[in-house]
Design a protein around this motif. Structure first.
Motif, PDB file in Angstrom:
ATOM      1  N   ASN A  20      49.056 -25.849  14.160  1.00  0.00           N
ATOM      2  CA  ASN A  20      49.038 -25.820  15.129  1.00  0.00           C
ATOM      3  C   ASN A  20      47.474 -25.269  16.241  1.00  0.00           C
ATOM      4  OD1 ASN A  20      51.626 -26.100  16.074  1.00  0.00           O
ATOM      5  ND2 ASN A  20      52.212 -24.939  14.549  1.00  0.00           N
ATOM      6  N   SER A  21      47.631 -25.728  17.166  1.00  0.00           N
ATOM      7  CA  SER A  21      46.134 -25.419  18.016  1.00  0.00           C
ATOM      8  C   SER A  21      46.467 -24.523  18.751  1.00  0.00           C
ATOM      9  CB  SER A  21      45.062 -26.323  18.900  1.00  0.00           C
ATOM     10  OG  SER A  21      44.158 -26.058  19.102  1.00  0.00           O
ATOM     11  N   ILE A  22      45.824 -23.234  18.915  1.00  0.00           N
ATOM     12  CA  ILE A  22      46.008 -22.403  20.368  1.00  0.00           C
ATOM     13  C   ILE A  22      44.942 -22.636  20.803  1.00  0.00           C
ATOM     14  CG2 ILE A  22      45.891 -20.142  20.876  1.00  0.00           C
ATOM     15  CD1 ILE A  22      47.701 -19.070  18.396  1.00  0.00           C
ATOM     16  N   GLN A  23      45.015 -23.227  22.277  1.00  0.00           N
ATOM     17  CA  GLN A  23      43.648 -23.421  23.855  1.00  0.00           C
ATOM     18  C   GLN A  23      43.915 -22.424  24.104  1.00  0.00           C
ATOM     19  OE1 GLN A  23      44.038 -28.366  22.874  1.00  0.00           O
ATOM     20  NE2 GLN A  23      44.838 -27.641  24.731  1.00  0.00           N
ATOM     21  N   PRO A  24      43.018 -21.451  24.369  1.00  0.00           N
ATOM     22  CA  PRO A  24      43.156 -20.411  25.345  1.00  0.00           C
ATOM     23  C   PRO A  24      42.315 -20.868  26.468  1.00  0.00           C
ATOM     24  CG  PRO A  24      42.377 -19.529  22.801  1.00  0.00           C
ATOM     25  CD  PRO A  24      42.563 -21.497  23.075  1.00  0.00           C
ATOM     26  N   GLY A  25      41.826 -20.317  27.590  1.00  0.00           N
ATOM     27  CA  GLY A  25      41.517 -21.219  28.360  1.00  0.00           C
ATOM     28  C   GLY A  25      40.158 -19.243  28.383  1.00  0.00           C
ATOM     29  N   PRO A  26      40.121 -19.341  29.811  1.00  0.00           N
ATOM     30  CA  PRO A  26      39.184 -18.099  29.835  1.00  0.00           C
ATOM     31  C   PRO A  26      38.970 -17.058  29.748  1.00  0.00           C
ATOM     32  CG  PRO A  26      39.031 -19.079  31.677  1.00  0.00           C
ATOM     33  CD  PRO A  26      39.900 -19.934  31.155  1.00  0.00           C
ATOM     34  N   THR A  27      38.719 -16.302  28.500  1.00  0.00           N
ATOM     35  CA  THR A  27      39.161 -15.155  27.574  1.00  0.00           C
ATOM     36  C   THR A  27      38.508 -14.421  26.995  1.00  0.00           C
ATOM     37  OG1 THR A  27      40.531 -16.228  26.155  1.00  0.00           O
ATOM     38  CG2 THR A  27      40.374 -14.145  24.955  1.00  0.00           C
ATOM     39  N   ASP A  28      38.598 -12.851  27.674  1.00  0.00           N
ATOM     40  CA  ASP A  28      37.034 -12.235  27.631  1.00  0.00           C
ATOM     41  C   ASP A  28      36.694 -11.460  26.092  1.00  0.00           C
ATOM     42  OD1 ASP A  28      35.680 -10.201  28.649  1.00  0.00           O
ATOM     43  OD2 ASP A  28      37.141  -8.276  28.064  1.00  0.00           O
ATOM     44  N   SER A  29      35.577 -11.704  26.350  1.00  0.00           N
ATOM     45  CA  SER A  29      34.900 -11.956  24.702  1.00  0.00           C
ATOM     46  C   SER A  29      33.441 -12.389  24.630  1.00  0.00           C
ATOM     47  CB  SER A  29      34.675 -13.029  23.898  1.00  0.00           C
ATOM     48  OG  SER A  29      34.386 -15.051  24.541  1.00  0.00           O
ATOM     49  N   ASP A  30      32.971 -11.397  23.837  1.00  0.00           N
ATOM     50  CA  ASP A  30      31.494 -11.657  24.101  1.00  0.00           C
ATOM     51  C   ASP A  30      31.125 -13.273  24.233  1.00  0.00           C
ATOM     52  OD1 ASP A  30      31.136  -8.872  23.062  1.00  0.00           O
ATOM     53  OD2 ASP A  30      30.637  -9.999  21.138  1.00  0.00           O
ATOM     54  N   MET A  31      31.476 -14.633  24.173  1.00  0.00           N
ATOM     55  CA  MET A  31      30.848 -15.405  24.712  1.00  0.00           C
ATOM     56  C   MET A  31      31.103 -16.055  26.066  1.00  0.00           C
ATOM     57  SD  MET A  31      32.580 -19.198  22.915  1.00  0.00           S
ATOM     58  CE  MET A  31      32.074 -18.669  21.673  1.00  0.00           C
ATOM     59  N   ASN A  32      32.306 -15.491  26.532  1.00  0.00           N
ATOM     60  CA  ASN A  32      32.678 -15.310  27.908  1.00  0.00           C
ATOM     61  C   ASN A  32      33.310 -14.245  28.326  1.00  0.00           C
ATOM     62  OD1 ASN A  32      33.776 -16.433  30.457  1.00  0.00           O
ATOM     63  ND2 ASN A  32      35.059 -17.403  28.990  1.00  0.00           N
ATOM     64  N   PRO A  33      32.140 -12.838  28.798  1.00  0.00           N
ATOM     65  CA  PRO A  33      32.781 -12.081  29.323  1.00  0.00           C
ATOM     66  C   PRO A  33      33.268 -11.817  30.704  1.00  0.00           C
ATOM     67  CG  PRO A  33      30.793 -12.470  29.171  1.00  0.00           C
ATOM     68  CD  PRO A  33      30.743 -13.270  28.595  1.00  0.00           C
TER      69      PRO A  33
END
Length: 237
Positions: A172-185
């Motif tokens: 299976n694939s989990i498809q996050p949207g915008p998620t707080d991380s170094d890549m996308n704070p």
């Protein structure tokens, strides 16, 4: 909480962000957890000390190193493929080598890691890849190559689910949207624009993605396979 006591779990790309949250979730539930990292040695060592998980240096763009890392873990119960990279910008000016590396990490690595894991994986095992809602929707200019990689992952998941289903292995694939991380704070310059597309106007947290991962990896996920599990606050609705 799903009990993963004694389960052999490997997280590819686990030192930071979503990956680190997934490592913590499985370690807390008793899993025998190892995770890879490419360049974040300090973060990896800190997480390993915190959770008791094993940190393994392995760049997912290096196919031979990736395959040997998966093979060396033996009969896995769960593999979570989280390692990924993001390159965005005008396709007429982007560096071709950067695009090829992104394809190596986001497409080739999940395929080879999944196949290698399946060679020794226990029956009823779990293969989970962390994709992106951008596999379904790319509302910004400059994201064509990234969206390509995440859409390719969808085809891989559907195909491998059929290849391995006879052994009860789910893919299976989990498809996050915008998620707080170094890549996308959550406080980054694009946050307000991203939230404008969402029904729930905030970034997701890493632990929210980790909980969905644990559900798919547990006994209740036994009949979920070949699916894209979107967790995006309505970004793609």
């Amino acid at each position: 909480m799903n009990d993963f006591t004694g389960k052999n779990v490997l997280v590819l790309g686990g030192s930071r962000g979503i990956g680190a949250a997934i490592v913590r979730r499985f370690a807390k539930a008793g899993g025998n957890v190892a995770f890879t990292y490419a360049g974040s040695k300090d973060a990896a060592e800190t997480l390993a000390a915190e959770t008791g998980a094993e940190a393994i240096q392995a760049d997912s763009a290096n196919r031979d190193r990736l395959i040997s890392t998966v093979a060396d873990r033996g009969a896995l119960d769960v593999i979570v493929i989280n390692a990924g990279t993001l390159v965005m910008g005008d396709p007429l000016t982007l560096n071709s080598d950067d695009i090829d590396r992104m394809i190596d990490v986001n497409v080739r690595a999940p395929y080879h890691a999944s196949v290698e894991a399946a060679r020794q994986m226990n029956d009823d095992g779990r293969i989970i890849v962390i994709g992106s809602v951008n596999g379904d929707r790319m509302p910004f200019a400059g994201g064509a190559a990234y969206a390509l990689t995440k859409s390719a992952m969808q085809g891989m998941v559907r195909g491998l689910a059929r290849d391995f289903g006879g052994r009860g292995i789910t893919v299976n694939s989990i498809q996050p949207g915008p998620t707080d991380s170094d890549m996308n704070p959550a406080g980054g310059p694009m946050a307000d624009t991203m939230h404008g597309f969402m029904a729930i106007k905030r970034h997701a947290r890493g632990d929210e993605i980790a909980e969905l991962t644990a559900y798919l990896a547990g006994p209740h996920g036994a009949m979920i396979t070949g699916s894209m599990q979107t967790i995006d606050g309505g970004f793609g609705a």
